[in-house]
Design a protein around this motif. Structure first.
Motif, PDB file in Angstrom:
ATOM      1  N   VAL A 103      -7.124 -29.144 -21.374  1.00  0.00           N
ATOM      2  CA  VAL A 103      -7.984 -28.417 -21.544  1.00  0.00           C
ATOM      3  C   VAL A 103      -7.120 -27.015 -22.438  1.00  0.00           C
ATOM      4  CG1 VAL A 103      -9.188 -26.093 -20.170  1.00  0.00           C
ATOM      5  CG2 VAL A 103      -9.440 -28.549 -19.662  1.00  0.00           C
ATOM      6  N   ALA A 104      -7.504 -25.663 -22.955  1.00  0.00           N
ATOM      7  CA  ALA A 104      -7.346 -24.545 -23.358  1.00  0.00           C
ATOM      8  C   ALA A 104      -6.863 -23.946 -22.410  1.00  0.00           C
ATOM      9  CB  ALA A 104      -7.303 -24.319 -24.848  1.00  0.00           C
ATOM     10  N   ALA A 105      -5.195 -23.678 -22.450  1.00  0.00           N
ATOM     11  CA  ALA A 105      -4.862 -22.720 -21.193  1.00  0.00           C
ATOM     12  C   ALA A 105      -5.745 -20.876 -21.145  1.00  0.00           C
ATOM     13  CB  ALA A 105      -3.588 -22.537 -21.520  1.00  0.00           C
ATOM     14  N   GLY A 106      -6.251 -21.148 -22.592  1.00  0.00           N
ATOM     15  CA  GLY A 106      -7.493 -20.156 -22.309  1.00  0.00           C
ATOM     16  C   GLY A 106      -8.145 -20.058 -22.042  1.00  0.00           C
ATOM     17  N   ASP A 107      -9.264 -21.088 -21.425  1.00  0.00           N
ATOM     18  CA  ASP A 107     -10.506 -21.853 -21.109  1.00  0.00           C
ATOM     19  C   ASP A 107      -9.560 -21.664 -19.547  1.00  0.00           C
ATOM     20  OD1 ASP A 107     -11.364 -21.590 -23.379  1.00  0.00           O
ATOM     21  OD2 ASP A 107     -11.460 -23.807 -23.549  1.00  0.00           O
ATOM     22  N   ILE A 108      -8.440 -21.426 -19.052  1.00  0.00           N
ATOM     23  CA  ILE A 108      -8.386 -21.638 -17.205  1.00  0.00           C
ATOM     24  C   ILE A 108      -8.368 -20.157 -16.694  1.00  0.00           C
ATOM     25  CG2 ILE A 108      -6.634 -22.715 -15.781  1.00  0.00           C
ATOM     26  CD1 ILE A 108      -6.246 -24.787 -17.534  1.00  0.00           C
ATOM     27  N   VAL A 109      -8.788 -19.644 -15.248  1.00  0.00           N
ATOM     28  CA  VAL A 109      -8.665 -18.493 -15.246  1.00  0.00           C
ATOM     29  C   VAL A 109      -7.549 -19.283 -13.254  1.00  0.00           C
ATOM     30  CG1 VAL A 109      -9.733 -16.581 -13.773  1.00  0.00           C
ATOM     31  CG2 VAL A 109     -11.016 -17.731 -15.676  1.00  0.00           C
ATOM     32  N   ALA A 110      -6.264 -18.286 -13.123  1.00  0.00           N
ATOM     33  CA  ALA A 110      -5.739 -18.538 -11.964  1.00  0.00           C
ATOM     34  C   ALA A 110      -5.842 -17.352 -11.398  1.00  0.00           C
ATOM     35  CB  ALA A 110      -4.789 -17.924 -12.467  1.00  0.00           C
ATOM     36  N   LEU A 111      -6.683 -17.582  -9.937  1.00  0.00           N
ATOM     37  CA  LEU A 111      -6.948 -16.663  -9.482  1.00  0.00           C
ATOM     38  C   LEU A 111      -5.809 -16.403  -8.123  1.00  0.00           C
ATOM     39  CD1 LEU A 111     -11.121 -17.882  -8.781  1.00  0.00           C
ATOM     40  CD2 LEU A 111     -10.322 -15.790 -10.150  1.00  0.00           C
ATOM     41  N   VAL A 112      -5.271 -15.255  -7.645  1.00  0.00           N
ATOM     42  CA  VAL A 112      -4.926 -14.747  -6.785  1.00  0.00           C
ATOM     43  C   VAL A 112      -4.389 -13.833  -6.268  1.00  0.00           C
ATOM     44  CG1 VAL A 112      -2.560 -17.059  -8.455  1.00  0.00           C
ATOM     45  CG2 VAL A 112      -2.802 -14.084  -8.524  1.00  0.00           C
ATOM     46  N   ARG A 113      -4.031 -13.739  -4.834  1.00  0.00           N
ATOM     47  CA  ARG A 113      -3.988 -12.783  -4.959  1.00  0.00           C
ATOM     48  C   ARG A 113      -2.397 -11.664  -5.594  1.00  0.00           C
ATOM     49  NH1 ARG A 113      -3.676 -13.198   1.812  1.00  0.00           N
ATOM     50  NH2 ARG A 113      -2.069 -15.032   1.246  1.00  0.00           N
TER      51      ARG A 113
END
Length: 286
Positions: free
Chosen positions: A26-36
């Motif tokens: 999976v391309a890094a640009g297709d990943i969303v990291a959700l964080v506080r």
């Protein structure tokens, strides 16, 4: 293009999951990291992962955070007593945002076990089913790492004290469970599935003591005590009564077999065997 999001991305599980997604292609640009706290994942942003602010307890942060997301890995929160409300916030926001599937990290046999941690997971599973969003429920077993934080204490005292009896634990590394979650997130065919995930072979606390002895070169034995004595010992070393009782409840659950499963779902998702106990310990005590 499919966009994948991972909640709790600054924590160990979320980080392992994102690493597994990238390793799977999976391309890094297709990943969303959700964080506080976005600053905690600056390294992920440098790799090209999109970082968005999302707080389980702040619904107003979730709508924008989930915009454009196709598949979501909802890593269960760590705040016991608040998780049902927090998880429900995420599920409702995901539905409103048009997320097509939610992968959730639950606990072994969440709907039938007496494990003290189970009720919040069971309620979250029910919220998922009621949402109408396609889901994949990953009922994770215990992390091997849960036993490795006190290795120096075990070495110093020469024993592991607990109330687990001969209960077997189907534990695996956090990285294994996260890799399985990443696989379930990207692969087809896991819609509305429930998986019981556990490492193999299972081990007892005596087995753990033997493995630690081998890895450390120090003789460590397991000493089983009654639950009441276990709670008293924990309080004597500084734990408050509530925490000591909680830990003892987990020990008793182990003795009942609540942390054991014969399921091979973890291995099937991984496409390999789970990490052996001895290997996990060797890596931790280097």
């Amino acid at each position: 293009m499919t966009t994948y999001a991972v909640t709790g991305a600054s924590g160990p599980f979320g980080r392992h999951a994102i690493a597994s997604l990238i390793e799977s292609g999976v391309a890094a640009g297709d990943i969303v990291a959700l964080v506080r706290t976005p600053s905690k994942v600056a390294d992920l942003a440098e790799q090209g992962v999109e970082v968005r602010t999302a707080d389980y307890s702040a619904p107003d942060t979730l709508a924008g955070a989930l915009a454009g997301v196709d598949a979501l890995l909802l890593v269960s929160g760590s705040e016991v007593g608040q998780r049902v409300a927090q998880h429900t916030n995420v599920i409702e926001a995901a539905k409103a945002a048009g997320v097509s599937r939610i992968v959730y990290t639950s606990v072994l046999r969440a709907d039938t076990t007496e494990l003290v941690l189970a009720p919040e997971h069971k309620a979250t599973e029910e919220a998922l089913r009621a949402s109408g969003v396609a889901f994949t429920i990953l009922r994770n077993g215990w992390y091997i790492e849960n036993y490795l934080g006190q290795v120096e204490q075990y070495r110093a005292t020469g024993e592991i004290v607990g109330a687990s009896g001969d209960g077997r634990v189907s534990a695996a590394t956090r990285a294994d469970f996260a890799a399985a979650a990443a696989a379930a997130l990207v692969q087809q065919g896991h819609e509305n599935a429930v998986y019981e995930l556990g490492g193999a072979p299972a081990f007892t606390m005596s087995d753990l003591a033997a493995a630690l002895s081998s890895a450390t070169g120090t003789t460590i034995v397991y000493r089983d005590v009654a639950p009441e004595e276990n709670t008293a010992i924990l309080e004597s070393v500084g734990l408050d009564a509530g925490t000591a009782g909680f830990v003892t409840a987990l020990e008793v659950a182990t003795s009942r077999g609540d942390l054991f499963t014969e399921s091979r779902d973890l291995q099937r998702l991984l496409g390999r065997e789970s990490t052996p106990l001895a290997d996990a310990i060797a890596a931790a005590v280097k």
